[in-house]
Design an enzyme around this catalytic site. Sequence first.
Site, mmCIF file in Angstrom:
data_model
loop_
_atom_site.group_PDB
_atom_site.id
_atom_site.type_symbol
_atom_site.label_atom_id
_atom_site.label_comp_id
_atom_site.label_asym_id
_atom_site.label_seq_id
_atom_site.Cartn_x
_atom_site.Cartn_y
_atom_site.Cartn_z
ATOM 1 C CG HIS A 35 22.724 -23.867 0.921
ATOM 2 N ND1 HIS A 35 23.770 -23.012 0.670
ATOM 3 C CD2 HIS A 35 21.676 -23.068 1.251
ATOM 4 C CE1 HIS A 35 23.374 -21.760 0.827
ATOM 5 N NE2 HIS A 35 22.110 -21.763 1.187
ATOM 6 C CE LYS A 59 20.699 -12.638 -0.895
ATOM 7 N NZ LYS A 59 20.099 -13.866 -0.398
ATOM 8 N NE ARG A 108 19.715 -20.018 7.855
ATOM 9 C CZ ARG A 108 20.071 -18.854 7.359
ATOM 10 N NH1 ARG A 108 21.333 -18.557 7.240
ATOM 11 N NH2 ARG A 108 19.163 -17.969 6.973
ATOM 12 C CB SER A 146 25.921 -17.505 1.102
ATOM 13 O OG SER A 146 25.262 -18.716 0.848
HETATM 14 N N1 COA Z 1 22.449 -23.323 5.591
HETATM 15 C C1 COA Z 1 23.192 -22.222 5.466
HETATM 16 N N2 COA Z 1 22.704 -21.064 5.012
HETATM 17 C C2 COA Z 1 21.421 -21.024 4.641
HETATM 18 C C3 COA Z 1 20.581 -22.140 4.746
HETATM 19 C C4 COA Z 1 21.149 -23.331 5.239
HETATM 20 N N3 COA Z 1 20.434 -24.444 5.379
HETATM 21 N N4 COA Z 1 19.364 -21.793 4.323
HETATM 22 C C5 COA Z 1 19.421 -20.506 3.958
HETATM 23 N N5 COA Z 1 20.662 -20.042 4.155
HETATM 24 C C6 COA Z 1 21.143 -18.670 3.915
HETATM 25 C C7 COA Z 1 21.595 -18.466 2.507
HETATM 26 O O1 COA Z 1 22.964 -18.785 2.354
HETATM 27 C C8 COA Z 1 21.329 -17.004 2.314
HETATM 28 O O2 COA Z 1 22.401 -16.273 2.827
HETATM 29 P P1 COA Z 1 22.784 -14.838 2.251
HETATM 30 O O3 COA Z 1 21.581 -13.953 2.425
HETATM 31 O O4 COA Z 1 23.906 -14.499 3.122
HETATM 32 O O5 COA Z 1 23.140 -15.040 0.796
HETATM 33 C C9 COA Z 1 20.133 -16.691 3.214
HETATM 34 O O6 COA Z 1 20.072 -17.769 4.119
HETATM 35 C C10 COA Z 1 18.863 -16.550 2.457
HETATM 36 O O7 COA Z 1 18.555 -17.784 1.874
HETATM 37 P P2 COA Z 1 18.159 -18.110 0.371
HETATM 38 O O8 COA Z 1 17.709 -19.504 0.438
HETATM 39 O O9 COA Z 1 19.257 -17.846 -0.580
HETATM 40 O O10 COA Z 1 16.941 -17.221 0.181
HETATM 41 P P3 COA Z 1 16.685 -15.890 -0.561
HETATM 42 O O11 COA Z 1 16.032 -15.070 0.479
HETATM 43 O O12 COA Z 1 17.846 -15.332 -1.282
HETATM 44 O O13 COA Z 1 15.675 -16.382 -1.685
HETATM 45 C C11 COA Z 1 13.672 -17.418 -2.560
HETATM 46 C C12 COA Z 1 14.514 -17.022 -1.359
HETATM 47 C C13 COA Z 1 14.504 -17.737 -3.771
HETATM 48 C C14 COA Z 1 12.935 -18.660 -2.136
HETATM 49 C C15 COA Z 1 12.666 -16.273 -2.805
HETATM 50 O O14 COA Z 1 13.332 -15.052 -2.903
HETATM 51 C C16 COA Z 1 11.804 -16.495 -4.041
HETATM 52 O O15 COA Z 1 11.046 -17.431 -4.111
HETATM 53 N N6 COA Z 1 11.890 -15.596 -5.024
HETATM 54 C C17 COA Z 1 11.125 -15.660 -6.283
HETATM 55 C C18 COA Z 1 9.937 -14.679 -6.298
HETATM 56 C C19 COA Z 1 8.834 -15.228 -5.463
HETATM 57 O O16 COA Z 1 8.144 -16.140 -5.867
HETATM 58 N N7 COA Z 1 8.675 -14.672 -4.243
HETATM 59 C C20 COA Z 1 7.861 -15.239 -3.194
HETATM 60 C C21 COA Z 1 6.473 -14.858 -3.116
HETATM 61 S S1 COA Z 1 6.007 -13.226 -3.452
#
Ligand code: COA
Length: 179
Positions: A35, A59, A108, A146
Amino acid sequence: MSRRRAPICESKGTGENMPRIAIYPGSFDPVTNGHLDIVERGLKIFDKIIVAILHNPCKKALFSIQERKEMLADCLKQFPNVEIDTFDGLLVDYAAKRQAQGILRGLRALSDFDYEFQMALMNRRMNREIQTVFLMTGLRWIFTSSSIIKEAAQFGGDINGMVPPMVGRKLKEKFRHRP
Ligand code: COA
């Protein structure tokens, strides 16, 4: 008579003097070096990055929002143009409220692409003013997440160099008090 053609991409709120602001959203449970790599790369193209932790009841998190906020603030304290915040509801609504022009996402592996593509298109459908920008994660972090780091930490695996040392200590502390 010659008619001036409107520029194809004339968006509101992106005047020359406006700072370029991006939202970097996620769960950050906890923040990893992957990140941080995206934030550092993002700062090369945006004037300010708001790292926004999603309140996501779907989550199950290991760290509370406050703990995640503190870890991010500590890891990014050397960047005055990075802010840590939390949000709930739609990401595009939050981005508009914060006057951001961009949503920053890290890619990634190929497996990230489908989900990210779908989300970016949905977000664009809901707000055409906000552009999603994808940055390639550094090769070293291509396989991290994560969850995988938490799993390794839980069973005493070596996570050195995958998370900042302070996050590594917090993970150890968490799992010391857990069965
Ligand atoms: N390096 C290491 N790990 C990474 C990474 C990086 N550069 N980028 C992403 N990851 C990992 C995260 O650690 C996470 O791991 P986990 O699932 O083991 O916890 C996983 O990839 C998912 O990434 P994250 O960035 O936390 O995304 P998310 O899927 O939890 O959330 C949002 C994404 C917040 C952008 C999305 O859910 C959101 O916008 N929600 C709000 C509602 C909305 O508007 N929805 C979209 C349209 S309907």
